[in-house]
Design a protein around this motif. Structure first.
Motif, PDB file in Angstrom:
ATOM      1  N   ARG A 119     -42.667  17.057   8.691  1.00  0.00           N
ATOM      2  CA  ARG A 119     -43.493  17.167   7.764  1.00  0.00           C
ATOM      3  C   ARG A 119     -44.623  17.881   7.224  1.00  0.00           C
ATOM      4  NH1 ARG A 119     -42.483  11.131   6.611  1.00  0.00           N
ATOM      5  NH2 ARG A 119     -39.880   9.936   7.117  1.00  0.00           N
TER       6      ARG A 119
ATOM      7  N   GLY B 259     -43.564   6.034  14.100  1.00  0.00           N
ATOM      8  CA  GLY B 259     -44.022   6.152  13.702  1.00  0.00           C
ATOM      9  C   GLY B 259     -45.479   7.867  14.574  1.00  0.00           C
ATOM     10  N   GLU B 260     -44.304   7.901  15.625  1.00  0.00           N
ATOM     11  CA  GLU B 260     -45.286   8.819  16.809  1.00  0.00           C
ATOM     12  C   GLU B 260     -45.635  10.071  15.954  1.00  0.00           C
ATOM     13  OE1 GLU B 260     -45.142   9.875  21.404  1.00  0.00           O
ATOM     14  OE2 GLU B 260     -44.134   7.954  20.497  1.00  0.00           O
ATOM     15  N   ARG B 261     -46.082  11.065  16.507  1.00  0.00           N
ATOM     16  CA  ARG B 261     -46.160  12.625  15.566  1.00  0.00           C
ATOM     17  C   ARG B 261     -46.722  13.389  16.406  1.00  0.00           C
ATOM     18  NH1 ARG B 261     -48.504  11.495  10.324  1.00  0.00           N
ATOM     19  NH2 ARG B 261     -48.021   9.749  10.593  1.00  0.00           N
TER      20      ARG B 261
ATOM     21  N   MET C 257     -42.563  14.067  13.368  1.00  0.00           N
ATOM     22  CA  MET C 257     -42.895  12.522  13.097  1.00  0.00           C
ATOM     23  C   MET C 257     -41.662  11.973  13.218  1.00  0.00           C
ATOM     24  SD  MET C 257     -44.437  10.472   9.890  1.00  0.00           S
ATOM     25  CE  MET C 257     -44.683   9.078   9.901  1.00  0.00           C
TER      26      MET C 257
ATOM     27  N   GLN D  96     -46.037  18.986  11.098  1.00  0.00           N
ATOM     28  CA  GLN D  96     -45.968  17.790  11.566  1.00  0.00           C
ATOM     29  C   GLN D  96     -44.624  17.569  12.211  1.00  0.00           C
ATOM     30  OE1 GLN D  96     -48.536  14.987  10.775  1.00  0.00           O
ATOM     31  NE2 GLN D  96     -47.389  13.797   9.357  1.00  0.00           N
TER      32      GLN D  96
END
Length: 157
Positions: A156, A75-77, A67, A65
């Motif tokens: 991540r 925090g948006e991913r 992020m 992902q």
């Protein structure tokens, strides 16, 4: 100075002024509505769905992902299985950023084999990998910071 020379200088100045005004309007239009898509790409979005190959299972230790780690949208991913990922202010962006320094379609993260690349899509303020502004697709790995406007993103696991 003769009247003819003065007249030609005035016309030249007006021509340069209009070229500047029209180019400024073009930049604002592109930033607000995004770049025009080629006819071939628009035809592909008209409802005909191309077969997409099955996504390969990511190898162990590979990022899964992207992020947002710093900025207004922390925090948006987005899942990398949905690659390529468009980042920007536009409604078609997978990661939509509320940042005045971000273009409508600012950057793209895509895969090539097992490597991940970030590419600037002609944004006004640029895309940075670490502290270096990129001008061509650049390889990124897990933990490398990508700065878009005032927002920082990372790959991540």
């Amino acid at each position: 100075m003769s009247e003819l020379t003065l007249f030609l200088v005035r016309i030249g100045f007006l021509a340069i002024l209009w070229i500047f005004v029209l180019s400024a309007i073009s930049v604002v239009r592109t930033d607000m509505f995004g770049a025009r898509l080629p006819a071939a790409e628009r035809a592909g979005k008209s409802g005909k769905k191309a077969k997409q190959p099955k996504a390969a299972k990511p190898r162990k230790g590979a990022p899964t992902q992207v992020m947002v780690v710093e900025g207004a949208n922390t925090g948006e991913r987005a899942d990398l299985a949905q690659a390529p990922i468009i980042i920007g202010r536009g409604t078609d962006a997978a990661i939509r950023l509320d940042d005045d320094y971000v273009s409508t379609r600012h950057a793209r993260i895509a895969a090539s084999g097992e490597d991940w690349f970030v590419e600037d899509l002609g944004s006004t303020n640029g895309t940075y990998v670490g502290t270096v502004r990129i001008t061509q697709p650049t390889t990124i790995t897990t933990g490398v910071q990508v700065r878009i406007g005032k927002t920082i993103l990372e790959l991540r696991k």
